[in-house]
Scaffold this active site. Structure first.
Site, mmCIF file in Angstrom:
data_model
loop_
_atom_site.group_PDB
_atom_site.id
_atom_site.type_symbol
_atom_site.label_atom_id
_atom_site.label_comp_id
_atom_site.label_asym_id
_atom_site.label_seq_id
_atom_site.Cartn_x
_atom_site.Cartn_y
_atom_site.Cartn_z
ATOM 1 N N GLU A 61 6.663 -21.900 7.855
ATOM 2 C CA GLU A 61 7.178 -21.019 8.903
ATOM 3 C C GLU A 61 8.210 -21.697 9.805
ATOM 4 O OE1 GLU A 61 4.538 -20.925 12.802
ATOM 5 O OE2 GLU A 61 3.342 -20.327 11.069
ATOM 6 N N GLU A 74 0.803 -1.220 0.000
ATOM 7 C CA GLU A 74 0.000 0.000 0.000
ATOM 8 C C GLU A 74 0.839 1.275 0.000
ATOM 9 O OE1 GLU A 74 -2.573 -0.632 3.342
ATOM 10 O OE2 GLU A 74 -4.090 -1.632 2.121
#
Length: 273
Positions: free
Chosen positions: A112, A81
């Site tokens: 992960e 963004e």
């Protein structure tokens, strides 16, 4: 519960399946109200991290986020963004998620749990000592994040983190830890809830503060935003019209010609001198 892990503590609420929809909503909202207070208490940790990021940007550095699951998605979201909001290049803020971009939509099994993969992902971007790395992990024990921070430290890269457990391994690894302890989740262990909200708020604060200090906001306006749709063109038109006290038609013409609010205003003022 996992020993010492606030994010894994049992919810204050039980028998959720027996609650009415209204009670579910009210109780979740009551828990969410605690998040902003927890973030407020973390401002003394956030401030020095922002100041260091600004210093490095001014020297040509970049900001990297790494995380897994919800935490990784939030980092990628914040990074993605920045270019449309502040008109900065795509490489200024980079978000990486364990398992790669495919993990944005679908969980990647065991991604992960690899201590080495984050550094491999970062090396692909030639990360160096002018950059900043922020590890995002609600639990504070994600191997992908811990490993990335460790290697970054070894290579002289400034490190920070955003976590929701006090004294976690991620916080220990980070030069500038931000610990936002929001307490147990409404659904036990579901850190996409309060923890995720807290992380989103902190990332908003970090990237916005950095961009303001880099001059990417004028007054309170996004003067460098990308004009990627009609709504943003209309917003930019109003900003130009208000700043120059001209009619909307001329403001839009200037905006489209110069392709940003800042450029439109600056060119108009120069021509009027």
């Amino acid at each position: 519960m996992i020993s010492g892990s606030t994010t894994e503590q049992s919810s204050y609420y039980d028998n959720l399946e027996d609650m009415s929809v209204k009670d579910l909503l009210v109780n979740m909202n009551n828990e969410d109200k605690k998040v902003a207070i927890a973030v407020e208490q973390s401002i003394p940790q956030i401030e020095p991290l922002v100041l260091e990021i600004v210093k490095r940007f001014k020297k040509g550095g970049r900001l990297f986020y790494i995380g897994a699951g919800t935490s990784g998605r939030l980092g990628v979201l914040d990074a993605s963004e920045c270019p449309p909001t502040y008109g900065v290049p795509d490489h200024w803020v980079i978000g990486l998620i364990a398992g790669g971009d495919g993990a944005l939509r679908k969980a990647v099994e065991n991604a992960e749990d690899d201590f080495e993969q984050a550094w491999k992902d970062l090396e692909a971007y030639d990360i160096n000592s002018t950059d900043v790395l922020i590890g995002i992990a609600a639990s504070g024990r994600t191997p992908y994040v811990i490993g990335g921070l460790r290697e970054a430290n070894k290579n002289g890269i400034l490190t920070g983190c955003v976590t929701c457990n006090k004294g976690s391994q991620v916080a220990i690894e980070a030069n500038y830890p931000v610990e936002v302890v929001v307490g147990s989740e409404f659904v036990t262990g579901s850190t996409r809830m309060k923890s995720g909200t807290a992380q989103k708020l902190v990332l908003n604060m970090i990237s916005t503060s950095v961009m303001v200090k880099l001059g990417r906001v004028k007054g309170n306006k996004m003067v460098d935003m990308q004009l990627t749709n009609e709504k943003l063109v209309q917003r930019g038109t109003m900003m130009v019209a208000d700043a120059l006290q001209i009619d909307k038609a001329l403001a839009k013409t200037l905006l489209l010609k110069h392709e940003s609010v800042r450029s439109a205003i600056e060119h108009y003022r120069r021509e009027k001198k």
